[in-house]
Write an enzyme that holds these catalytic residues in place. Structure first.
Site, PDB file in Angstrom:
ATOM      1  N   HIS A 163      -9.622   1.866   0.962  1.00  0.00           N
ATOM      2  CA  HIS A 163      -9.543   0.686   1.830  1.00  0.00           C
ATOM      3  C   HIS A 163     -10.657   0.664   2.878  1.00  0.00           C
ATOM      4  O   HIS A 163     -10.442   0.290   4.033  1.00  0.00           O
ATOM      5  CB  HIS A 163      -8.179   0.639   2.518  1.00  0.00           C
ATOM      6  CG  HIS A 163      -7.697  -0.745   2.825  1.00  0.00           C
ATOM      7  ND1 HIS A 163      -8.283  -1.531   3.789  1.00  0.00           N
ATOM      8  CD2 HIS A 163      -6.708  -1.488   2.291  1.00  0.00           C
ATOM      9  CE1 HIS A 163      -7.653  -2.685   3.853  1.00  0.00           C
ATOM     10  NE2 HIS A 163      -6.687  -2.696   2.949  1.00  0.00           N
ATOM     11  N   HIS A 201       0.814  -1.217   0.000  1.00  0.00           N
ATOM     12  CA  HIS A 201       0.000   0.000   0.000  1.00  0.00           C
ATOM     13  C   HIS A 201       0.854   1.276   0.000  1.00  0.00           C
ATOM     14  O   HIS A 201       0.570   2.233   0.718  1.00  0.00           O
ATOM     15  CB  HIS A 201      -0.959  -0.003   1.180  1.00  0.00           C
ATOM     16  CG  HIS A 201      -2.049  -1.031   1.083  1.00  0.00           C
ATOM     17  ND1 HIS A 201      -2.549  -1.457  -0.117  1.00  0.00           N
ATOM     18  CD2 HIS A 201      -2.736  -1.721   2.049  1.00  0.00           C
ATOM     19  CE1 HIS A 201      -3.500  -2.357   0.096  1.00  0.00           C
ATOM     20  NE2 HIS A 201      -3.635  -2.536   1.395  1.00  0.00           N
ATOM     21  N   GLU A 247     -11.453  -3.580  -2.764  1.00  0.00           N
ATOM     22  CA  GLU A 247     -10.511  -2.563  -3.208  1.00  0.00           C
ATOM     23  C   GLU A 247     -10.330  -2.641  -4.729  1.00  0.00           C
ATOM     24  O   GLU A 247      -9.638  -3.518  -5.235  1.00  0.00           O
ATOM     25  CB  GLU A 247      -9.165  -2.756  -2.516  1.00  0.00           C
ATOM     26  CG  GLU A 247      -9.243  -2.804  -0.997  1.00  0.00           C
ATOM     27  CD  GLU A 247      -8.037  -3.488  -0.387  1.00  0.00           C
ATOM     28  OE1 GLU A 247      -6.900  -3.014  -0.617  1.00  0.00           O
ATOM     29  OE2 GLU A 247      -8.222  -4.513   0.304  1.00  0.00           O
TER      30      GLU A 247
END
Length: 348
Positions: free
Chosen positions: A179, A109, A313
């Site tokens: 998220h 991420h 996501e």
């Protein structure tokens, strides 16, 4: 899509982390209220109004100061690259770029100081929408190019829309996502095991024990990953499968059928509430929240246990820069990255 807002270049990166309490912004439309915060450009609450009843259907921190702390990614805007990049590196046009490693030697991420930890700037706002902007300088977490990014949240009755835009002054890779964890029975209601999930995907990308894609594209037929019809999450997770064991549930990229803004997934709660996700991205990471262990306290004061929510996501494929057979996530200098995700909420 609104024009990209420019962000001041003389603000040091360390000052754009989130050292103070984030600002909270409320958006309203019909029977829907969305709360977003400047830290991580994150969703904190998504409240549905039904008469006098209010139900928050996303997980959020009770303590707003935890946004920007780098914990759990709750509701955050993720970048520069959502999901995992193997070995914290990638090669672009023959040049290897080494990145910030923050999960078992890999980049997750965006790295140790990803966009979820940044203090985003509000550049436009009214009751129905807000636009956040961020500048990520050359070399940020090892990524090439200065990247200017905006994310716009817009609300209409029963609908939340997320529009992403990015430009770069040097060739780089980008995959932006959100998220948020959903629980359509209420964020305080416990595991989502009884929810039913449908995903418009004929294939998925298997992972190794470190949750890095192997490079294979596997047909979902005959596997627990065949979600083309509504499937109860708890029953799916109870099946014996090596891939489920790797992730302690679902933490996998599904290859979304078709192109353009199209159906990605539909989630059904036992409450009768539904969430339809639409996106123009090639993949969607379905994560069933195995890591929650009671140490995160939600907006209602409830401690979140395993599978308290499910993340959907929308994204480029994980580790795509290291797999020539995956769709490209390269953004060239002078080009524009544009992406849209829509959450449509309703009832069966």
């Amino acid at each position: 899509m609104r024009p990209l807002a420019r962000v001041a270049t003389d603000t040091p990166l360390e000052r754009r982390m989130s050292p103070t309490t984030p600002t909270s912004i409320q958006l309203r439309a019909g029977g829907l209220r969305l709360e977003v915060v400047t830290a991580g450009a994150a969703v904190r609450r998504l409240v549905l109004l039904d008469g006098e009843d209010e139900t928050d259907v996303v997980l959020g921190f009770d303590d707003v100061a935890l946004y920007g702390s780098g914990r759990d990614y709750l509701g955050a805007t993720i970048g520069r690259y959502g999901n995992r990049l193997a070995g914290a590196r990638f090669t672009l046009d023959g040049v290897q770029h080494r990145l910030s490693a923050n999960e078992n030697g890999n980049t997750l991420h965006g790295g140790a100081e990803g966009f979820d930890r940044r203090d985003w700037t509000v550049v436009e706002q009214d009751e129905g929408h807000v636009t956040f902007a961020l500048r990520s300088p050359e070399g940020d977490q090892g990524f090439p190019g200065t990247l200017d990014v905006t994310v716009t949240y817009s609300v209409e009755p029963g609908v939340v829309r997320l529009d992403y835009l990015a430009t770069t002054d040097a060739d780089t890779v980008v995959s932006l996502t959100n998220h948020t964890y959903f629980n359509l029975d209420a964020e305080s209601s416990g595991p989502v095991d009884a929810h039913r999930l449908t995903v418009s995907a004929d294939a998925f990308t298997p992972v190794d024990a470190g949750l890095i894609p192997t490079g294979e594209i596997r047909d979902v037929s005959g596997t627990p990953f065949d979600l083309r019809r509504p499937t109860t999450i708890g029953e799916l997770l109870a099946r014996e499968d090596e891939q489920l064991a790797h992730a302690q549930g679902l933490d996998h990229n599904f290859i979304v059928d078709g192109v353009g803004l199209r159906h990605v997934a539909t989630l059904h709660g036992t409450s009768g509430r539904t969430l339809e996700v639409r996106s123009d991205q090639p993949g969607v990471q379905v994560y069933t929240g195995a890591h929650f262990d009671g140490t995160v306290v939600g907006t209602s004061g409830t401690a979140y246990g395993p599978r308290a929510g499910i993340a959907l996501e929308t994204q480029a494929f994980p580790d795509a820069p290291n797999h020539p057979g995956f769709p490209s996530a390269v953004l060239r200098a002078g080009d524009r990255y544009e992406s849209t995700t829509v959450w449509r909420l309703g009832r069966e």
